[in-house]
Design a protein around this motif. Structure first.
Motif, mmCIF file in Angstrom:
data_model
loop_
_atom_site.group_PDB
_atom_site.id
_atom_site.type_symbol
_atom_site.label_atom_id
_atom_site.label_comp_id
_atom_site.label_asym_id
_atom_site.label_seq_id
_atom_site.Cartn_x
_atom_site.Cartn_y
_atom_site.Cartn_z
ATOM 1 N N TYR B 52 -4.556 -9.909 -2.297
ATOM 2 C CA TYR B 52 -5.132 -8.499 -2.032
ATOM 3 C C TYR B 52 -4.731 -7.909 -0.979
ATOM 4 O O TYR B 52 -3.878 -6.660 -0.755
ATOM 5 C CB TYR B 52 -6.653 -8.313 -2.405
ATOM 6 C CG TYR B 52 -6.873 -6.771 -2.314
ATOM 7 C CD1 TYR B 52 -6.673 -5.974 -3.334
ATOM 8 C CD2 TYR B 52 -7.400 -6.294 -0.945
ATOM 9 C CE1 TYR B 52 -6.889 -4.670 -3.051
ATOM 10 C CE2 TYR B 52 -7.659 -4.845 -0.931
ATOM 11 C CZ TYR B 52 -7.566 -4.158 -1.745
ATOM 12 O OH TYR B 52 -7.705 -2.615 -1.871
ATOM 13 N N GLN B 53 -4.944 -8.601 0.209
ATOM 14 C CA GLN B 53 -4.545 -8.223 1.613
ATOM 15 C C GLN B 53 -3.058 -8.416 1.792
ATOM 16 O O GLN B 53 -2.296 -7.349 2.285
ATOM 17 C CB GLN B 53 -4.999 -9.179 2.656
ATOM 18 C CG GLN B 53 -6.276 -8.739 3.010
ATOM 19 C CD GLN B 53 -7.036 -10.010 3.935
ATOM 20 O OE1 GLN B 53 -6.378 -10.826 4.158
ATOM 21 N NE2 GLN B 53 -8.159 -9.694 4.400
ATOM 22 N N LEU B 54 -2.187 -9.125 1.192
ATOM 23 C CA LEU B 54 -0.698 -9.139 1.253
ATOM 24 C C LEU B 54 -0.188 -8.111 0.455
ATOM 25 O O LEU B 54 0.771 -7.248 1.189
ATOM 26 C CB LEU B 54 -0.345 -10.353 0.256
ATOM 27 C CG LEU B 54 -0.191 -11.599 1.224
ATOM 28 C CD1 LEU B 54 0.125 -12.811 0.077
ATOM 29 C CD2 LEU B 54 0.793 -11.651 2.301
ATOM 30 N N TYR B 55 -0.634 -7.646 -0.321
ATOM 31 C CA TYR B 55 -0.294 -6.490 -1.300
ATOM 32 C C TYR B 55 -0.623 -5.149 -0.580
ATOM 33 O O TYR B 55 0.233 -4.232 -0.639
ATOM 34 C CB TYR B 55 -0.652 -6.636 -2.885
ATOM 35 C CG TYR B 55 0.283 -6.163 -4.029
ATOM 36 C CD1 TYR B 55 1.139 -5.173 -3.894
ATOM 37 C CD2 TYR B 55 0.616 -7.318 -4.595
ATOM 38 C CE1 TYR B 55 1.981 -5.102 -4.853
ATOM 39 C CE2 TYR B 55 1.655 -7.351 -5.719
ATOM 40 C CZ TYR B 55 2.333 -6.107 -5.552
ATOM 41 O OH TYR B 55 3.182 -5.954 -6.699
ATOM 42 N N SER B 56 -1.887 -4.996 -0.266
ATOM 43 C CA SER B 56 -2.448 -3.677 0.095
ATOM 44 C C SER B 56 -1.880 -3.181 1.428
ATOM 45 O O SER B 56 -1.730 -2.125 1.556
ATOM 46 C CB SER B 56 -3.913 -3.906 0.122
ATOM 47 O OG SER B 56 -4.526 -4.805 0.980
ATOM 48 N N GLU B 57 -1.483 -4.302 2.399
ATOM 49 C CA GLU B 57 -1.026 -3.928 3.539
ATOM 50 C C GLU B 57 0.652 -3.216 3.501
ATOM 51 O O GLU B 57 1.000 -2.380 4.261
ATOM 52 C CB GLU B 57 -0.748 -5.620 4.393
ATOM 53 C CG GLU B 57 -1.925 -5.684 5.118
ATOM 54 C CD GLU B 57 -2.044 -6.958 5.681
ATOM 55 O OE1 GLU B 57 -0.888 -7.773 5.713
ATOM 56 O OE2 GLU B 57 -2.913 -7.436 6.031
ATOM 57 N N ASN B 58 1.224 -3.623 2.400
ATOM 58 C CA ASN B 58 2.568 -3.045 2.008
ATOM 59 C C ASN B 58 2.846 -3.386 0.716
ATOM 60 O O ASN B 58 3.327 -4.308 0.375
ATOM 61 C CB ASN B 58 3.493 -3.847 2.871
ATOM 62 C CG ASN B 58 5.163 -3.306 2.921
ATOM 63 O OD1 ASN B 58 5.288 -2.591 1.848
ATOM 64 N ND2 ASN B 58 5.734 -3.511 3.929
ATOM 65 N N GLU B 59 2.616 -2.072 -0.075
ATOM 66 C CA GLU B 59 2.726 -2.088 -1.595
ATOM 67 C C GLU B 59 4.038 -2.410 -1.801
ATOM 68 O O GLU B 59 4.363 -3.229 -2.672
ATOM 69 C CB GLU B 59 2.299 -0.890 -2.149
ATOM 70 C CG GLU B 59 2.249 -0.768 -3.493
ATOM 71 C CD GLU B 59 1.817 0.619 -4.059
ATOM 72 O OE1 GLU B 59 1.255 1.364 -3.309
ATOM 73 O OE2 GLU B 59 2.101 0.953 -5.355
ATOM 74 N N GLY B 60 5.030 -1.848 -1.093
ATOM 75 C CA GLY B 60 6.500 -1.963 -1.512
ATOM 76 C C GLY B 60 7.027 -3.317 -1.569
ATOM 77 O O GLY B 60 7.816 -3.861 -2.233
ATOM 78 N N ALA B 61 6.628 -4.007 -0.270
ATOM 79 C CA ALA B 61 7.110 -5.296 -0.235
ATOM 80 C C ALA B 61 6.438 -6.394 -1.216
ATOM 81 O O ALA B 61 6.871 -7.144 -1.647
ATOM 82 C CB ALA B 61 6.727 -5.969 1.050
#
Lengths: 179, 144
Positions: B52-61
């Motif tokens: 979740y942290q990986l995604y929420s920090e940078n949605e595009g990436a």
């Protein structure tokens, strides 16, 4: 898109004091087409929806890749060629509903929903009949309507056009709680 | 002369067999039913909180790396929603803002018991992107 998520988030924040807002993360939207050559069925069980019964606001957002097809190849073509889900990952609806409804009582209320539907980066105003049902503190909504893929700039090659109905049948079923 | 005729016949028969096999394979691919993730190898195995942290920090990436890919996550179930035909799980990601929304793969011949709220599970599914949560579809529970 961020405005819709913000609206849903704000709704969530104010839920404790404004119990007129109902939410779900697991709403259902399916689209269907039936021709003599092909049946298409695609269903998404991760529709995020917020309904504010006091202001009569209604908002939906979903991920296009969340549509699961009965056939593997159809899903691949939908994502890569038609809906271009890498380029346009989300679809949303923001609108209002009208009609007489007393949500303090259990009951089924026919309403008219009016607002902007955005798919494939194209927005159109739509007006559809729907029903909202209040039962034991849970607000459920149901609607059925038709859209033409071409109206949302989704191009279907002529070689397969006769395998897909001109208008897709859309079914919406959501069950929202005030938690 | 007869040898040439036989050779031609063999070529024609080979072409017909190749066309037949190709058509049958194309028909198989065309009608291939939707496949789950059971036999797929995940591109990432991690915790629900970390994903979740990986995604929420940078949605595009996150979309570029994980959208459409199979992921395996370890996490705590904080909600279960049942419907007529399937159920959805929500995994805690250590924040009230969101988590992992898992829509279950439910083949008609399998009856799967939903896990209890608060239980730790290992779940595999296909990532479809990020809304308030990171969403996975076709999920199967690897370990309760």
């Amino acid at each position: 898109m961020k405005k819709i998520l913000l609206l849903i988030f704000i709704c969530q924040v104010f839920l404790t004091v404004h119990s007129q807002v109902y939410l779900t993360r697991t709403g259902f939207i399916g689209f269907y087409s039936k021709t003599p050559f092909e049946d298409i069925r695609a269903e998404n069980n991760q529709v995020y929806a917020a309904i504010d019964t006091r202001n009569k606001d209604i908002a939906f957002v979903l991920l296009m890749k969340g549509f699961v097809f009965t056939k593997e190849l159809m899903q691949e073509h939908f994502n890569e060629n038609y809906a271009e889900t890498d380029k346009f990952p989300k679809a949303n609806f923001i609108g209002k509903f009208s009609g007489n409804a007393d949500f303090s009582k259990d009951g089924v209320y026919p309403v008219t929903v009016n607002g902007n539907l955005t798919i494939h980066g194209i927005s159109h105003n739509i007006q559809i009949p729907a029903t909202l049902q209040m039962k034991a503190g849970k607000l459920t909504g149901h609607a059925q309507f038709y859209i033409k893929p071409e109206e949302f700039n989704i191009r279907i090659p002529s070689i397969v056009r006769n395998k897909i109905e001109e208008k897709m049948n859309i079914i919406v079923d959501i069950s929202c709680t005030p938690k | 002369m007869k040898a040439i005729t036989n050779k031609k016949r063999a070529i024609y028969i080979s072409i017909v067999i190749i066309l037949l096999v190709t058509s049958m394979y194309a028909l198989y691919l065309y009608n291939k039913p939707h496949q789950g993730v059971e036999n797929e190898i995940p591109v990432l195995i991690t915790t629900a909180t970390n994903f979740y942290q990986l995604y929420s920090e940078n949605e595009g990436a996150g979309d570029k790396k994980f959208s459409g890919k199979v992921i395996e996550l370890n996490g705590t179930v904080d909600n279960v929603e049942l419907s007529d035909s399937t159920f959805s799980l929500h995994l805690n990601a250590g924040t009230a803002l969101g988590g992992i929304n898992c829509s279950m793969y439910f083949p008609k011949n399998k009856q799967i018991e939903p896990p209890k709220i608060g239980s730790m599970i290992l779940i595999k599914g296909r990532c479809t992107g990020y809304l308030m949560d990171v969403n996975l579809v076709d999920c199967i529970i690897e370990k309760k």
